[in-house]
Design a protein around this motif. Structure first.
Motif, PDB file in Angstrom:
ATOM      1  N   PRO A 366       0.824  -1.208   0.000  1.00 18.82           N
ATOM      2  CA  PRO A 366       0.000   0.000   0.000  1.00 18.82           C
ATOM      3  C   PRO A 366       0.859   1.259   0.000  1.00 18.82           C
ATOM      4  O   PRO A 366       1.837   1.358   0.737  1.00 18.82           O
ATOM      5  CB  PRO A 366      -0.795  -0.113   1.306  1.00 18.82           C
ATOM      6  CG  PRO A 366      -0.759  -1.564   1.664  1.00 18.82           C
ATOM      7  CD  PRO A 366       0.551  -2.078   1.161  1.00 18.82           C
ATOM      8  N   GLN A 367       0.497   2.192  -0.861  1.00 25.75           N
ATOM      9  CA  GLN A 367       1.186   3.478  -0.921  1.00 25.75           C
ATOM     10  C   GLN A 367       0.400   4.566  -0.198  1.00 25.75           C
ATOM     11  O   GLN A 367       0.934   5.638   0.086  1.00 25.75           O
ATOM     12  CB  GLN A 367       1.398   3.896  -2.388  1.00 25.75           C
ATOM     13  CG  GLN A 367       2.082   2.855  -3.253  1.00 25.75           C
ATOM     14  CD  GLN A 367       3.546   2.648  -2.914  1.00 25.75           C
ATOM     15  OE1 GLN A 367       4.276   3.615  -2.680  1.00 25.75           O
ATOM     16  NE2 GLN A 367       3.996   1.397  -2.890  1.00 25.75           N
ATOM     17  N   VAL A 368      -0.871   4.286   0.078  1.00 30.56           N
ATOM     18  CA  VAL A 368      -1.759   5.260   0.692  1.00 30.56           C
ATOM     19  C   VAL A 368      -2.473   4.600   1.869  1.00 30.56           C
ATOM     20  O   VAL A 368      -2.874   3.440   1.797  1.00 30.56           O
ATOM     21  CB  VAL A 368      -2.792   5.792  -0.319  1.00 30.56           C
ATOM     22  CG1 VAL A 368      -3.745   6.780   0.335  1.00 30.56           C
ATOM     23  CG2 VAL A 368      -2.086   6.450  -1.498  1.00 30.56           C
ATOM     24  N   ALA A 369      -2.617   5.359   2.963  1.00 33.02           N
ATOM     25  CA  ALA A 369      -3.378   4.910   4.125  1.00 33.02           C
ATOM     26  C   ALA A 369      -4.388   5.994   4.474  1.00 33.02           C
ATOM     27  O   ALA A 369      -4.478   7.022   3.799  1.00 33.02           O
ATOM     28  CB  ALA A 369      -2.436   4.635   5.291  1.00 33.02           C
ATOM     29  N   THR A 370      -5.168   5.757   5.507  1.00 34.57           N
ATOM     30  CA  THR A 370      -6.125   6.766   5.972  1.00 34.57           C
ATOM     31  C   THR A 370      -5.855   7.067   7.440  1.00 34.57           C
ATOM     32  O   THR A 370      -5.456   6.183   8.206  1.00 34.57           O
ATOM     33  CB  THR A 370      -7.578   6.293   5.809  1.00 34.57           C
ATOM     34  OG1 THR A 370      -7.742   5.026   6.475  1.00 34.57           O
ATOM     35  CG2 THR A 370      -7.933   6.139   4.332  1.00 34.57           C
ATOM     36  N   ASP A 371      -6.084   8.338   7.817  1.00 38.27           N
ATOM     37  CA  ASP A 371      -5.916   8.700   9.214  1.00 38.27           C
ATOM     38  C   ASP A 371      -7.215   8.457   9.984  1.00 38.27           C
ATOM     39  O   ASP A 371      -8.176   7.891   9.452  1.00 38.27           O
ATOM     40  CB  ASP A 371      -5.455  10.160   9.338  1.00 38.27           C
ATOM     41  CG  ASP A 371      -6.461  11.152   8.760  1.00 38.27           C
ATOM     42  OD1 ASP A 371      -7.638  10.780   8.556  1.00 38.27           O
ATOM     43  OD2 ASP A 371      -6.070  12.310   8.507  1.00 38.27           O
ATOM     44  N   TYR A 376      -6.879  10.582   3.317  1.00 44.00           N
ATOM     45  CA  TYR A 376      -5.787   9.817   2.718  1.00 44.00           C
ATOM     46  C   TYR A 376      -4.441  10.435   3.095  1.00 44.00           C
ATOM     47  O   TYR A 376      -4.247  11.647   2.996  1.00 44.00           O
ATOM     48  CB  TYR A 376      -5.933   9.768   1.201  1.00 44.00           C
ATOM     49  CG  TYR A 376      -7.089   8.921   0.726  1.00 44.00           C
ATOM     50  CD1 TYR A 376      -7.070   7.538   0.876  1.00 44.00           C
ATOM     51  CD2 TYR A 376      -8.210   9.503   0.123  1.00 44.00           C
ATOM     52  CE1 TYR A 376      -8.130   6.753   0.448  1.00 44.00           C
ATOM     53  CE2 TYR A 376      -9.280   8.726  -0.315  1.00 44.00           C
ATOM     54  CZ  TYR A 376      -9.222   7.357  -0.146  1.00 44.00           C
ATOM     55  OH  TYR A 376     -10.276   6.578  -0.571  1.00 44.00           O
ATOM     56  N   ILE A 377      -3.511   9.578   3.514  1.00 44.09           N
ATOM     57  CA  ILE A 377      -2.162  10.002   3.867  1.00 44.09           C
ATOM     58  C   ILE A 377      -1.170   8.993   3.291  1.00 44.09           C
ATOM     59  O   ILE A 377      -1.531   7.859   2.986  1.00 44.09           O
ATOM     60  CB  ILE A 377      -1.979  10.093   5.398  1.00 44.09           C
ATOM     61  CG1 ILE A 377      -2.277   8.742   6.059  1.00 44.09           C
ATOM     62  CG2 ILE A 377      -2.855  11.196   5.993  1.00 44.09           C
ATOM     63  CD1 ILE A 377      -1.980   8.703   7.548  1.00 44.09           C
ATOM     64  N   PRO A 378       0.098   9.385   3.124  1.00 42.66           N
ATOM     65  CA  PRO A 378       1.093   8.423   2.625  1.00 42.66           C
ATOM     66  C   PRO A 378       1.244   7.250   3.578  1.00 42.66           C
ATOM     67  O   PRO A 378       1.225   7.413   4.799  1.00 42.66           O
ATOM     68  CB  PRO A 378       2.377   9.252   2.562  1.00 42.66           C
ATOM     69  CG  PRO A 378       1.923  10.667   2.461  1.00 42.66           C
ATOM     70  CD  PRO A 378       0.660  10.741   3.267  1.00 42.66           C
ATOM     71  N   PHE A 411      -4.834   9.033  -6.534  1.00 40.58           N
ATOM     72  CA  PHE A 411      -5.165   9.722  -5.292  1.00 40.58           C
ATOM     73  C   PHE A 411      -4.629  11.156  -5.338  1.00 40.58           C
ATOM     74  O   PHE A 411      -3.427  11.382  -5.183  1.00 40.58           O
ATOM     75  CB  PHE A 411      -4.588   8.992  -4.080  1.00 40.58           C
ATOM     76  CG  PHE A 411      -5.182   7.633  -3.849  1.00 40.58           C
ATOM     77  CD1 PHE A 411      -6.346   7.482  -3.103  1.00 40.58           C
ATOM     78  CD2 PHE A 411      -4.590   6.499  -4.402  1.00 40.58           C
ATOM     79  CE1 PHE A 411      -6.898   6.219  -2.905  1.00 40.58           C
ATOM     80  CE2 PHE A 411      -5.128   5.247  -4.204  1.00 40.58           C
ATOM     81  CZ  PHE A 411      -6.295   5.102  -3.457  1.00 40.58           C
ATOM     82  N   ASP A 412      -5.514  12.112  -5.521  1.00 35.51           N
ATOM     83  CA  ASP A 412      -5.108  13.510  -5.554  1.00 35.51           C
ATOM     84  C   ASP A 412      -4.533  13.960  -4.220  1.00 35.51           C
ATOM     85  O   ASP A 412      -3.762  14.918  -4.161  1.00 35.51           O
ATOM     86  CB  ASP A 412      -6.304  14.401  -5.924  1.00 35.51           C
ATOM     87  CG  ASP A 412      -6.772  14.174  -7.352  1.00 35.51           C
ATOM     88  OD1 ASP A 412      -5.938  13.737  -8.167  1.00 35.51           O
ATOM     89  OD2 ASP A 412      -7.956  14.435  -7.635  1.00 35.51           O
ATOM     90  N   GLU A 413      -4.923  13.270  -3.132  1.00 35.76           N
ATOM     91  CA  GLU A 413      -4.462  13.662  -1.806  1.00 35.76           C
ATOM     92  C   GLU A 413      -2.976  13.339  -1.577  1.00 35.76           C
ATOM     93  O   GLU A 413      -2.365  13.847  -0.635  1.00 35.76           O
ATOM     94  CB  GLU A 413      -5.288  12.968  -0.718  1.00 35.76           C
ATOM     95  CG  GLU A 413      -6.764  13.353  -0.712  1.00 35.76           C
ATOM     96  CD  GLU A 413      -7.579  12.535  -1.709  1.00 35.76           C
ATOM     97  OE1 GLU A 413      -8.809  12.689  -1.715  1.00 35.76           O
ATOM     98  OE2 GLU A 413      -6.978  11.728  -2.467  1.00 35.76           O
ATOM     99  N   LEU A 414      -2.391  12.478  -2.403  1.00 37.92           N
ATOM    100  CA  LEU A 414      -0.989  12.102  -2.246  1.00 37.92           C
ATOM    101  C   LEU A 414      -0.114  13.147  -2.933  1.00 37.92           C
ATOM    102  O   LEU A 414      -0.217  13.368  -4.137  1.00 37.92           O
ATOM    103  CB  LEU A 414      -0.750  10.714  -2.851  1.00 37.92           C
ATOM    104  CG  LEU A 414       0.583  10.040  -2.536  1.00 37.92           C
ATOM    105  CD1 LEU A 414       0.720   9.793  -1.049  1.00 37.92           C
ATOM    106  CD2 LEU A 414       0.718   8.727  -3.303  1.00 37.92           C
TER     107      LEU A 414
END
Length: 459
Positions: A366-371, A376-378, A411-414
């Motif tokens: 996984p390159q993206v996680a959630t807080d 979305y966070i790295p 993911f635009d958030e990354l």
């Protein structure tokens, strides 16, 4: 060369797709923009395309490389037309076991030596002897953090010296001869229960530690393992007994650090003056461990590609760099380069929640996680960081980063950051950091850095 395909429209969809990918990666001589398989002439066509994106690198000098207690001493140096003159000096305390039996009144001093447990080296002219020396410190090593720019004062005259014939890619222990007057004085204090040997603190007052040096003109740097195998041996025997006994004063559990002296005058890297500032080095870009000089990859061309790509599926993406400029077999480049995310100050980005260092994660991880709020966070996954790996046959650094680029696209958030390339091995603990364990280096031509991307598109 155009790929010709026939009799595929009647195949099952899964088999057609499989053949599609096989043809894509097996046809390296094909112009990738011409590759396409018409599954149904009356509806859509799936095209498989290849994009090579040139990247450029700048040089960044890390402002504070922590070399405290890295488990090794780095001693020696080299001279090059690109990095200039570089010298690394290892500083360490010493210790003894207070319960070890000391030589008695009838003990007779035989000799003394200073052993170095070598676990790595870089060198030129391996058929020539290489000289090293140990000098007593004239100021103590404090219980503080030391960086690669730190230095301590030491006596000009060495208390131990040695010249060795070294062998590339082999671990070995060599011994320096300890100056006789110094060794005799130390043995006398030990034998007569001098307060110097009452405890480790009184010993440090007498002997604050040592500085281990080489000669940069000899183009050799040693990586010395700290511990019981590196230190002084005082040999003695009792009257009437020819058997020799050793009393050990070693670097076991001793505080230590490595300091680097760099003179880049007249070289392409002379422009690098202010830490954490990106400098354009011109045609060649290079990195040197322990000096703290690293490459930052400008990823703007990738960002442009992703912004203009629509309705695509990334099949495979790799980052390649090299071939590296000439080097000898005894001066191999760092084996791994972790791809950390760069912030606006050319430092490693950290995750706000826990301060974790952010980097490209391993392929298929996984390159993206959630807080906690679902944002979305790295990711900082259990799989660990990805790294460019040096191919010793092709002399290039390379790694697949399909998962990472897919995440950037989806993911635009990354954040689409630049990358800082650190010489570190992902599997090693943080204190075993390749950045501070040698003076290994590499140089690449700017034209050799690129992203290679295969992607599919519905049209």
């Amino acid at each position: 060369m155009k790929v010709t395909t026939t009799s595929i429209t009647n195949l099952p969809a899964k088999l057609a797709c499989s053949l599609l990918l096989s043809l894509t990666f097996a046809s390296s001589c094909t112009d990738p923009t011409d590759i396409g398989l018409e599954l149904d002439p009356n509806t859509n066509q799936i095209g498989v395309f290849y994009k090579e994106i040139p990247l450029s690198a700048s040089l960044v000098l890390i402002d504070s490389v922590n070399t405290t207690n890295s488990s090794v001493l780095v001693a020696g140096g080299d001279i090059s037309s690109y990095f200039g003159r570089t010298e690394s000096i290892g500083y360490s305390r010493m210790a003894f076991n207070p319960v070890t039996t000391k030589p008695g009144e009838d003990a007779i001093f035989d000799s003394a030596r200073f052993d170095l447990n070598i676990i790595g080296l870089t060198s030129e002219d391996m058929d020539e002897l290489k000289s090293f020396s140990a000098h007593q410190l004239t100021e103590p090593i404090l219980d503080t953090v030391y960086y690669n720019f730190d230095q301590l004062a030491y006596e000009e005259t060495a208390f131990a010296t040695g010249s060795f014939e070294l062998e590339a890619n082999s671990d070995t222990t060599v011994s320096m001869v300890v100056e006789e007057a110094f060794a005799q004085d130390l043995f006398s204090k030990l034998q007569n229960n001098d307060p110097v040997f009452e405890n480790i603190f009184t010993f440090r007052d007498y002997f604050p530690g040592f500085a281990l040096k080489g000669n940069p003109d000899e183009e050799t740097t040693l990586t010395i393992q700290m511990g019981s195998s590196t230190g002084m041996r005082l040999y003695y025997h009792s009257e009437g007994d020819t058997t020799s006994t050793a009393y050990n004063i070693t670097t076991f559990q001793s505080r230590h650090f490595n300091g680097v002296i760099s003179d880049r005058t007249g070289t392409p890297t002379e422009i690098v003056q202010v830490p954490n500032t990106a400098y354009d080095p011109g045609e060649l870009a290079g990195s040197k461990a322990n000096l703290g000089l690293i490459l930052k990859l400008d990823m703007e061309p990738l960002r442009t590609f992703l912004d203009t790509a629509h309705n695509i599926n990334l099949n495979q993406a790799s980052l390649e760099m090299g071939p590296t400029e000439n080097f000898s077999d005894s001066k191999l480049p760092p084996s791994n380069l972790i791809m950390y995310f760069a912030d606006e100050n050319n430092k490693i980005q950290t995750r706000e929640a826990d301060g974790a260092l952010l980097s490209v994660q391993r392929e298929n991880a996984p390159q993206v996680a959630t807080d906690s709020e679902g944002n979305y966070i790295p990711a900082v996954s259990s799989g660990g960081s990805s790294a460019l790996i040096f191919d010793s046959e092709k002399y290039i650094y390379q790694q697949q980063i399909t998962s990472y680029i897919n995440a950037l696209y989806r993911f635009d958030e990354l954040d689409r950051t630049d990358l800082l390339l650190y010489p570190r091995t992902p599997s090693n603990p943080s204190y075993i950091n390749d950045l501070v364990r040698s003076l290994r280096e590499y140089i690449v031509n700017q034209n050799s850095i690129s992203l290679k991307i295969y992607y599919s598109k519905l049209r």
